[in-house]
Scaffold this motif. Structure first.
Motif, PDB file in Angstrom:
ATOM      1  N   GLU A  26       0.855  -1.190   0.000  1.00 50.99           N
ATOM      2  CA  GLU A  26       0.000   0.000   0.000  1.00 50.99           C
ATOM      3  C   GLU A  26       0.886   1.233   0.000  1.00 50.99           C
ATOM      4  O   GLU A  26       2.059   1.153   0.383  1.00 50.99           O
ATOM      5  N   ALA A  27       0.334   2.321  -0.462  1.00 52.04           N
ATOM      6  CA  ALA A  27       1.088   3.565  -0.530  1.00 52.04           C
ATOM      7  C   ALA A  27       0.993   4.280   0.812  1.00 52.04           C
ATOM      8  O   ALA A  27      -0.091   4.720   1.223  1.00 52.04           O
ATOM      9  N   GLY A  28       2.129   4.358   1.524  1.00 48.77           N
ATOM     10  CA  GLY A  28       2.180   5.077   2.776  1.00 48.77           C
ATOM     11  C   GLY A  28       2.474   6.553   2.559  1.00 48.77           C
ATOM     12  O   GLY A  28       2.546   7.038   1.427  1.00 48.77           O
ATOM     13  N   VAL A  29       2.673   7.265   3.624  1.00 45.91           N
ATOM     14  CA  VAL A  29       2.949   8.700   3.530  1.00 45.91           C
ATOM     15  C   VAL A  29       4.302   8.941   2.884  1.00 45.91           C
ATOM     16  O   VAL A  29       4.444   9.777   1.986  1.00 45.91           O
ATOM     17  N   ASP A  30       5.312   8.201   3.318  1.00 48.02           N
ATOM     18  CA  ASP A  30       6.666   8.429   2.818  1.00 48.02           C
ATOM     19  C   ASP A  30       7.178   7.314   1.909  1.00 48.02           C
ATOM     20  O   ASP A  30       8.158   7.514   1.179  1.00 48.02           O
ATOM     21  N   ALA A  31       6.583   6.115   1.962  1.00 50.38           N
ATOM     22  CA  ALA A  31       7.105   4.990   1.197  1.00 50.38           C
ATOM     23  C   ALA A  31       6.006   3.967   0.970  1.00 50.38           C
ATOM     24  O   ALA A  31       4.934   4.027   1.594  1.00 50.38           O
ATOM     25  N   LEU A  32       6.283   3.032   0.092  1.00 51.83           N
ATOM     26  CA  LEU A  32       5.388   1.906  -0.123  1.00 51.83           C
ATOM     27  C   LEU A  32       5.604   0.896   0.997  1.00 51.83           C
ATOM     28  O   LEU A  32       6.744   0.562   1.338  1.00 51.83           O
ATOM     29  N   THR A  33       4.507   0.397   1.568  1.00 56.54           N
ATOM     30  CA  THR A  33       4.586  -0.503   2.717  1.00 56.54           C
ATOM     31  C   THR A  33       4.059  -1.881   2.344  1.00 56.54           C
ATOM     32  O   THR A  33       3.000  -2.000   1.720  1.00 56.54           O
ATOM     33  N   VAL A  34       4.775  -2.906   2.733  1.00 59.60           N
ATOM     34  CA  VAL A  34       4.391  -4.279   2.425  1.00 59.60           C
ATOM     35  C   VAL A  34       3.203  -4.711   3.268  1.00 59.60           C
ATOM     36  O   VAL A  34       3.164  -4.491   4.480  1.00 59.60           O
ATOM     37  N   MET A  35       2.217  -5.338   2.595  1.00 57.92           N
ATOM     38  CA  MET A  35       1.068  -5.886   3.298  1.00 57.92           C
ATOM     39  C   MET A  35       1.155  -7.416   3.404  1.00 57.92           C
ATOM     40  O   MET A  35       0.844  -7.988   4.445  1.00 57.92           O
ATOM     41  N   ARG A  36       1.588  -8.036   2.302  1.00 61.02           N
ATOM     42  CA  ARG A  36       1.557  -9.502   2.266  1.00 61.02           C
ATOM     43  C   ARG A  36       2.584 -10.000   1.260  1.00 61.02           C
ATOM     44  O   ARG A  36       2.762  -9.429   0.188  1.00 61.02           O
ATOM     45  N   VAL A  37       3.283 -11.066   1.597  1.00 61.06           N
ATOM     46  CA  VAL A  37       4.144 -11.765   0.636  1.00 61.06           C
ATOM     47  C   VAL A  37       3.725 -13.229   0.640  1.00 61.06           C
ATOM     48  O   VAL A  37       3.371 -13.785   1.681  1.00 61.06           O
ATOM     49  N   ALA A  40       6.433 -18.012  -2.432  1.00 57.06           N
ATOM     50  CA  ALA A  40       7.475 -17.839  -3.436  1.00 57.06           C
ATOM     51  C   ALA A  40       8.271 -16.562  -3.204  1.00 57.06           C
ATOM     52  O   ALA A  40       9.493 -16.524  -3.407  1.00 57.06           O
ATOM     53  N   ALA A  41       7.599 -15.505  -2.759  1.00 55.44           N
ATOM     54  CA  ALA A  41       8.289 -14.250  -2.451  1.00 55.44           C
ATOM     55  C   ALA A  41       9.210 -14.425  -1.250  1.00 55.44           C
ATOM     56  O   ALA A  41      10.316 -13.857  -1.206  1.00 55.44           O
ATOM     57  N   THR A  42       8.780 -15.210  -0.277  1.00 51.25           N
ATOM     58  CA  THR A  42       9.629 -15.493   0.882  1.00 51.25           C
ATOM     59  C   THR A  42      10.900 -16.214   0.449  1.00 51.25           C
ATOM     60  O   THR A  42      12.003 -15.896   0.920  1.00 51.25           O
ATOM     61  N   ARG A  43      10.764 -17.182  -0.485  1.00 47.70           N
ATOM     62  CA  ARG A  43      11.951 -17.886  -0.977  1.00 47.70           C
ATOM     63  C   ARG A  43      12.857 -16.955  -1.779  1.00 47.70           C
ATOM     64  O   ARG A  43      14.087 -17.064  -1.711  1.00 47.70           O
ATOM     65  N   LEU A  44      12.257 -16.064  -2.547  1.00 50.53           N
ATOM     66  CA  LEU A  44      13.044 -15.177  -3.403  1.00 50.53           C
ATOM     67  C   LEU A  44      13.822 -14.152  -2.593  1.00 50.53           C
ATOM     68  O   LEU A  44      15.021 -13.942  -2.833  1.00 50.53           O
ATOM     69  N   TRP A  45      13.149 -13.508  -1.649  1.00 45.43           N
ATOM     70  CA  TRP A  45      13.795 -12.413  -0.910  1.00 45.43           C
ATOM     71  C   TRP A  45      14.252 -12.802   0.489  1.00 45.43           C
ATOM     72  O   TRP A  45      14.924 -12.026   1.172  1.00 45.43           O
ATOM     73  N   GLY A  46      13.897 -14.019   0.932  1.00 51.23           N
ATOM     74  CA  GLY A  46      14.372 -14.490   2.228  1.00 51.23           C
ATOM     75  C   GLY A  46      13.749 -13.782   3.416  1.00 51.23           C
ATOM     76  O   GLY A  46      14.336 -13.754   4.502  1.00 51.23           O
ATOM     77  N   VAL A  47      12.556 -13.216   3.232  1.00 54.12           N
ATOM     78  CA  VAL A  47      11.874 -12.503   4.328  1.00 54.12           C
ATOM     79  C   VAL A  47      10.495 -13.110   4.508  1.00 54.12           C
ATOM     80  O   VAL A  47       9.645 -13.003   3.612  1.00 54.12           O
ATOM     81  N   PRO A  48      10.210 -13.789   5.639  1.00 57.31           N
ATOM     82  CA  PRO A  48       8.897 -14.398   5.844  1.00 57.31           C
ATOM     83  C   PRO A  48       7.817 -13.343   6.063  1.00 57.31           C
ATOM     84  O   PRO A  48       8.099 -12.176   6.353  1.00 57.31           O
ATOM     85  N   GLN A  49       6.559 -13.761   5.950  1.00 57.71           N
ATOM     86  CA  GLN A  49       5.422 -12.852   6.049  1.00 57.71           C
ATOM     87  C   GLN A  49       5.422 -12.064   7.358  1.00 57.71           C
ATOM     88  O   GLN A  49       5.186 -10.859   7.368  1.00 57.71           O
ATOM     89  N   GLU A  50       5.712 -12.735   8.471  1.00 52.89           N
ATOM     90  CA  GLU A  50       5.634 -12.039   9.759  1.00 52.89           C
ATOM     91  C   GLU A  50       6.658 -10.917   9.888  1.00 52.89           C
ATOM     92  O   GLU A  50       6.441  -9.952  10.620  1.00 52.89           O
ATOM     93  N   ARG A  51       7.779 -11.033   9.174  1.00 51.38           N
ATOM     94  CA  ARG A  51       8.781  -9.967   9.200  1.00 51.38           C
ATOM     95  C   ARG A  51       8.563  -8.945   8.100  1.00 51.38           C
ATOM     96  O   ARG A  51       8.978  -7.790   8.210  1.00 51.38           O
ATOM     97  N   ALA A  52       7.922  -9.362   6.999  1.00 50.61           N
ATOM     98  CA  ALA A  52       7.732  -8.459   5.871  1.00 50.61           C
ATOM     99  C   ALA A  52       6.594  -7.479   6.093  1.00 50.61           C
ATOM    100  O   ALA A  52       6.691  -6.306   5.692  1.00 50.61           O
ATOM    101  N   ALA A  53       5.496  -7.924   6.715  1.00 48.88           N
ATOM    102  CA  ALA A  53       4.313  -7.081   6.866  1.00 48.88           C
ATOM    103  C   ALA A  53       4.652  -5.801   7.623  1.00 48.88           C
ATOM    104  O   ALA A  53       5.266  -5.837   8.696  1.00 48.88           O
ATOM    105  N   GLY A  54       4.249  -4.665   7.049  1.00 53.07           N
ATOM    106  CA  GLY A  54       4.448  -3.370   7.695  1.00 53.07           C
ATOM    107  C   GLY A  54       5.790  -2.720   7.406  1.00 53.07           C
ATOM    108  O   GLY A  54       5.993  -1.557   7.762  1.00 53.07           O
ATOM    109  N   ARG A  55       6.717  -3.422   6.766  1.00 51.70           N
ATOM    110  CA  ARG A  55       8.031  -2.835   6.484  1.00 51.70           C
ATOM    111  C   ARG A  55       8.000  -2.110   5.137  1.00 51.70           C
ATOM    112  O   ARG A  55       7.207  -2.449   4.248  1.00 51.70           O
ATOM    113  N   PRO A  56       8.875  -1.133   4.961  1.00 47.84           N
ATOM    114  CA  PRO A  56       8.972  -0.479   3.650  1.00 47.84           C
ATOM    115  C   PRO A  56       9.326  -1.503   2.566  1.00 47.84           C
ATOM    116  O   PRO A  56      10.134  -2.401   2.792  1.00 47.84           O
ATOM    117  N   LEU A  57       8.736  -1.344   1.404  1.00 47.43           N
ATOM    118  CA  LEU A  57       8.954  -2.290   0.317  1.00 47.43           C
ATOM    119  C   LEU A  57      10.434  -2.426  -0.030  1.00 47.43           C
ATOM    120  O   LEU A  57      10.921  -3.526  -0.287  1.00 47.43           O
TER     121      LEU A  57
END
Length: 325
Positions: A26-37, A40-57
């Motif tokens: 989603e589009a945040g105030v200052d950056a794009l924020t991750v909602m869900r991965v 396959a995205a976890t395998r590609l970037w090595g970041v599981p859903q619980e750590r990815a959610a809420g972080r800048p893209l």
């Protein structure tokens, strides 16, 4: 129904089943924020859903190129870690998440490269019988004794048979080699007959070494000889003789095509696909020596080049026995 309302529960399962990496943001105030991965995205970037959610893209994908793509939307291909990735982004809209979808197309690109290379090899193999047929038809335009005309017709039929076998290979895939035991002199005679017009035009003589029994596909052996002898005629000094030497090497027979050309540098690289020598002129696919090595390795032999005295030697080995000449 908007997408966020269907994310929990069953949506997690189908997203995780997708082979493509999917990141919703989603589009945040200052950056794009991750909602869900997804998985396959976890395998590609090595970041599981619980750590990815809420972080800048950018913290998850770690590439400004992908962040910029997510901001503007669209598609691009990206090379990363030896892989080719097709990336598609859908921009976030008010009340709706955006999506970044990444597909690994490395295998697809590799198959495309293999197809291009196979096409280049086949076009090179077709060139020899087509050239032979052209020479036969040009000769038959003129009046000549019946015996000589019949000889040209037989030669043309041989080349038609070679073309037919190549067409069959295209239709059903590359079949196992049609190897048989034959005297080298048989292949030498075919090569000399096909090259006679070029030898005469260049004022060059061609000599052959002692005969040996060998085990090979006659057409493939002819292809190797023609490639090497044509190279010697093309890049050697005009009027200088070309020799095809033979020698037993245990249970193998070595064949060497020798010319009086200038010393070669970086000879190992000459056998790579689409590679031509530093003194090559005119048009050429750079596939000749690559095809030679591929054919020779197919029957378990070796192909190389070396300097022998004042001559370049392009050599190969093939299964054989004792000399019979």
């Amino acid at each position: 129904m908007d997408l966020p309302s269907v994310l929990p529960g069953r949506a997690d399962a189908w997203m995780d089943a997708l082979p493509q990496a999917v990141l919703l943001f989603e589009a945040g105030v200052d950056a794009l924020t991750v909602m869900r991965v997804n998985a396959a995205a976890t395998r590609l970037w090595g970041v599981p859903q619980e750590r990815a959610a809420g972080r800048p893209l950018l913290e998850v994908v770690r590439r400004h190129t992908l962040e910029a793509l997510a901001e503007r939307g669209g598609e691009l291909e990206l090379e990363a870690g030896g892989r080719t990735l097709r990336c598609t982004a859908i921009r976030a809209a008010p009340g709706q998440p955006g999506a970044l979808i990444v597909e690994d197309i490395t295998a697809h690109r590799r198959r495309e490269a293999e197809l291009r290379e196979a096409t280049a090899v086949l076009s090179h193999e077709f060139r020899t019988p087509v050239t032979g047929l052209r020479g036969v038809l040009e000769a038959l335009e003129y009046d000549m004794p019946q015996g000589l005309a019949q000889s040209f017709v037989r030669q043309g039929l041989q080349e038609v048979e070679r073309l037919a076998r190549l067409v069959e290979d295209l239709a059903v895939g590359f079949r196992p080699t049609r190897a048989r035991t034959l005297p080298l002199a048989e292949a030498f005679a075919r090569a000399e007959r096909l090259l006679a017009p070029e030898l005469a035009a260049r004022g060059t003589t061609l000599t052959f070494g002692a005969d040996h029994l060998v085990r090979a596909d006659p057409d493939k052996l002819l292809q190797v000889l023609l490639n090497l002898i044509e190279n010697a005629l093309k890049y050697g000094p005009p009027g200088q003789p070309v020799e095809v030497a033979t020698a037993p090497r245990g249970s193998w027979v070595e064949v060497a095509v020798l010319d009086h050309g200038a010393p070669l540098e970086g000879t190992e690289g000459l056998f790579r696909a689409h590679t031509r020598g530093p003194h090559a002129t005119g048009q050429g696919s750079g596939m000749g020596l690559y095809i030679v090595r591929s054919i020779v390795q197919g029957w378990g032999g070796q192909a190389w080049t070396e300097r022998r005295g004042e001559r370049n030697a392009f050599c190969f080995t093939l299964p054989g026995g004792a000399g019979i000449g």
